[in-house]
Design an enzyme around this catalytic site. Structure first.
Site, PDB file in Angstrom:
ATOM      1  N   CYS A  45      -1.770  31.877  12.299  1.00 23.27           N
ATOM      2  CA  CYS A  45      -1.089  32.589  13.865  1.00 23.27           C
ATOM      3  C   CYS A  45      -0.592  31.904  14.628  1.00 23.27           C
ATOM      4  O   CYS A  45      -1.029  31.486  15.920  1.00 23.27           O
ATOM      5  CB  CYS A  45      -2.569  33.434  14.523  1.00 23.27           C
ATOM      6  N   GLU A  46       0.337  30.928  14.555  1.00 22.63           N
ATOM      7  CA  GLU A  46       0.793  29.983  15.196  1.00 22.63           C
ATOM      8  C   GLU A  46       2.542  30.139  15.513  1.00 22.63           C
ATOM      9  O   GLU A  46       3.312  30.172  13.793  1.00 22.63           O
ATOM     10  CB  GLU A  46       0.643  28.555  14.807  1.00 22.63           C
ATOM     11  N   TYR A 103       4.832  17.319  12.620  1.00 19.13           N
ATOM     12  CA  TYR A 103       6.793  17.048  13.498  1.00 19.13           C
ATOM     13  C   TYR A 103       7.399  17.165  12.689  1.00 19.13           C
ATOM     14  O   TYR A 103       8.260  16.247  12.136  1.00 19.13           O
ATOM     15  CB  TYR A 103       5.949  15.233  12.587  1.00 19.13           C
ATOM     16  N   GLU A 115       0.812  -1.428  -0.287  1.00 20.79           N
ATOM     17  CA  GLU A 115      -0.309   0.386  -0.120  1.00 20.79           C
ATOM     18  C   GLU A 115       0.980   1.366   0.148  1.00 20.79           C
ATOM     19  O   GLU A 115       0.667   1.889   1.200  1.00 20.79           O
ATOM     20  CB  GLU A 115      -0.499   0.090   1.019  1.00 20.79           C
ATOM     21  N   PRO A 116       1.797   1.125  -1.030  1.00 25.09           N
ATOM     22  CA  PRO A 116       2.120   3.243  -1.454  1.00 25.09           C
ATOM     23  C   PRO A 116       1.759   3.916  -1.400  1.00 25.09           C
ATOM     24  O   PRO A 116       1.129   3.845  -1.926  1.00 25.09           O
ATOM     25  CB  PRO A 116       3.150   2.047  -2.335  1.00 25.09           C
ATOM     26  N   GLY A 117       2.538   4.926  -0.226  1.00 19.42           N
ATOM     27  CA  GLY A 117       1.508   6.345  -1.093  1.00 19.42           C
ATOM     28  C   GLY A 117       2.240   7.267  -1.321  1.00 19.42           C
ATOM     29  O   GLY A 117       2.609   7.420  -1.884  1.00 19.42           O
ATOM     30  N   ARG A 118       3.420   7.394  -0.025  1.00 21.40           N
ATOM     31  CA  ARG A 118       5.079   8.632  -0.506  1.00 21.40           C
ATOM     32  C   ARG A 118       5.541   8.561  -1.347  1.00 21.40           C
ATOM     33  O   ARG A 118       5.848   9.137  -1.884  1.00 21.40           O
ATOM     34  CB  ARG A 118       4.986   8.012   1.166  1.00 21.40           C
TER      35      ARG A 118
HETATM   36  C1  LIG Z   1      -2.447   1.100   6.684  1.00 21.73           C
HETATM   37  C2  LIG Z   1      -1.715   2.318   5.565  1.00 21.73           C
HETATM   38  N1  LIG Z   1      -1.565   1.899   4.698  1.00 21.73           N
HETATM   39  C3  LIG Z   1      -0.610   2.535   3.473  1.00 21.73           C
HETATM   40  C4  LIG Z   1       0.016   4.100   3.758  1.00 21.73           C
HETATM   41  C5  LIG Z   1       0.283   4.369   3.919  1.00 21.73           C
HETATM   42  O1  LIG Z   1       2.143   4.436   4.088  1.00 21.73           O
HETATM   43  P1  LIG Z   1       3.264   5.689   3.476  1.00 21.73           P
HETATM   44  O2  LIG Z   1       2.204   6.568   3.220  1.00 21.73           O
HETATM   45  O3  LIG Z   1       4.435   5.762   4.239  1.00 21.73           O
HETATM   46  O4  LIG Z   1       3.319   4.736   2.270  1.00 21.73           O
HETATM   47  C6  LIG Z   1      -0.301   4.211   5.616  1.00 21.73           C
HETATM   48  C7  LIG Z   1       0.038   5.552   6.130  1.00 21.73           C
HETATM   49  O5  LIG Z   1      -0.186   5.683   7.207  1.00 21.73           O
HETATM   50  C8  LIG Z   1      -1.091   3.326   6.734  1.00 21.73           C
HETATM   51  O6  LIG Z   1      -1.670   3.163   7.501  1.00 21.73           O
END
Ligand SMILES: Cc1ncc(COP(=O)(O)O)c(C=O)c1O
Length: 413
Positions: free
Chosen positions: A343-344, A317, A273-276
């Site tokens: 304003c932080e 973070y 499940e890659p996002g980043r």
């Molecule tokens: C269950 C799950 N899958 C996939 C991701 C995507 O992670 P990333 O963007 O680091 O690949 C996340 C994000 O934290 C997540 O919580």
């Protein structure tokens, strides 16, 4: 040259002048490179070679419709973290059978809507959630496809706020409880356990936590088999980190090798499940310097028209993003504290940066902002969500217009 590069001095995206784009659309503006998105998706996909696998792009990283559509068009499947991301995914062209539903807190209405959809799996995070899914499936007379998300008690060695694999974290089912559930799940006729799932955190830059988590999943798959459960695949989550500072990170090849080695003995396909790792490097946030004021004897504040409302990661973070003038001025570098207009005091975009001299009106690019940037933006201080622009094959188009105060107040009475 694909992506963000200097040509020769000015920063461009896939050959398109970012200064011209910012002039046309105004700032702040998110800019994405379609070529980088494609390259990143294909690089991770190719790294798994012939081992059966499927990428489920994590929509939480960036679910802009045009980007989701682009990834669906490449053959990606999806990871959705709420029923609304599921709706978005369907709108973008992902079939329900290609969507996994993840997330630590799925509300009753979300589960009611999700169970009859025929998703690839609902990744359940507790015994209670499993029972709730079972009750809905029983009521509807369907068999719900579920995956058990195990909490492996493994330190992802990422930032504590994006580490999810320790037992003190809220995520998943502790390993012993997961083993226990495996002994009974085959007898539960409204449930079909199709996978074991793990996700130890995001922005993981070393192989060890990912490999250990995958090995644990493989071990649990062995237990499942013993109890008569024939899993379809193993879901090893997301987490592959990117290089925000141009330092070394895990390559897609090494990442895939480690995962495949850990689970090969099960013979089961891998889902990730890659996002980043897909969206992050594909995006930059372009902002304008709207004020410069003295800070210390040796440094100035550079106040930008983008801050924590547009890109929350640094304030949330302490995340690092490279900041570069689009058209660097001549002269020795100077130290700047890049801050936003909100304003932080935590509204700092980049601390203690050395860049070429800046003047009010200059444009800067905040790099690698394609993931968890726009997706986390807010309306604090009534700041409108910025527009998003997709550059593809040397041309660009607005894929989300700038929000207006009217858009915001339309929801209010
Ligand atoms: C269950 C799950 N899958 C996939 C991701 C995507 O992670 P990333 O963007 O680091 O690949 C996340 C994000 O934290 C997540 O919580």
């Amino acid at each position: 040259m694909v992506g963000f590069s200097r040509a020769p001095q000015e920063l461009v995206c896939d050959g398109v002048s970012l200064s011209a784009l910012a002039e046309a659309e105004g700032t702040p503006v998110y800019v994405y490179s379609a070529a980088v998105l494609r390259d990143r998706y294909r690089a991770i996909d190719a790294a798994f070679g012939v081992y059966p696998h499927r990428l489920h792009y994590a929509l939480k990283a960036n679910s802009s419709l045009a980007l989701a559509r682009l990834l669906a068009g490449l053959g990606s499947a999806a990871d959705a973290n709420s029923i609304w991301e599921i709706e978005l995914a369907q709108k973008a062209g992902f079939a329900p059978a290609d969507i996994v539903f993840t997330g630590v807190g799925k509300g009753p209405a979300e589960l009611d809507a999700a169970v009859p959809l025929g998703l690839k799996a609902i990744n359940v995070e507790s015994a209670g959630e499993l029972a709730r899914v079972e009750a809905i499936a029983t009521r509807l007379g369907v068999r719900a496809r579920v995956a058990l998300r195990v909490n492996p008690d493994i330190d992802a060695k990422s930032h504590p706020h994006i580490s999810t694999g320790l037992k003190i974290n809220k995520f998943g089912i502790p390993r012993d409880a997961a083993r226990e559930l495996l002994t009974t799940v085959a007898t539960r006729t409204a449930l079909s356990l199709v996978a074991i799932h793990v996700h130890v955190g995001s922005q993981v830059t070393t192989a060890e936590p990912l490999a250990r988590a995958a090995a644990l999943v493989a071990d649990l798959a062995g237990d499942a088999k013993q109890h008569g459960v024939a899993l379809e695949y193993l879901d090893l989550g997301g987490g592959l980190g990117i290089s925000y500072d141009e330092g070394d990170v895990l390559s897609p090849e090494r990442y895939a090798d480690e995962l495949v080695s850990a689970v090969r003995s099960t013979g089961l396909p891998i889902v990730i499940e890659p996002g980043r790792a897909i969206a992050g490097p594909a995006g930059a946030l372009i902002a304008q310097v709207i004020d410069i004021k003295p800070r210390t004897a040796d440094s100035d504040f550079a106040v930008l028209d983008a801050g924590m409302t547009e890109l929350m990661r640094p304030a949330l973070y302490g995340a690092y993003h490279r900041i570069e003038p689009l058209r660097p001025r001549a002269g020795a570098t100077r130290q700047y504290e890049f801050v936003g207009p909100v304003c932080e005091s935590s509204d700092v975009v980049g601390r203690d940066r050395f860049v070429t001299p800046l003047e009010v009106g200059d444009l800067v690019a905040i790099r690698d902002a394609g993931a968890y940037g726009s997706a986390m933006a807010s309306n604090y201080n009534r700041r409108p969500l910025p527009p998003e622009v997709l550059v593809d094959a040397g041309a660009w188009r607005v894929i989300r217009r700038r929000q207006t105060i009217g858009d915001m107040t339309e929801l209010e009475s």
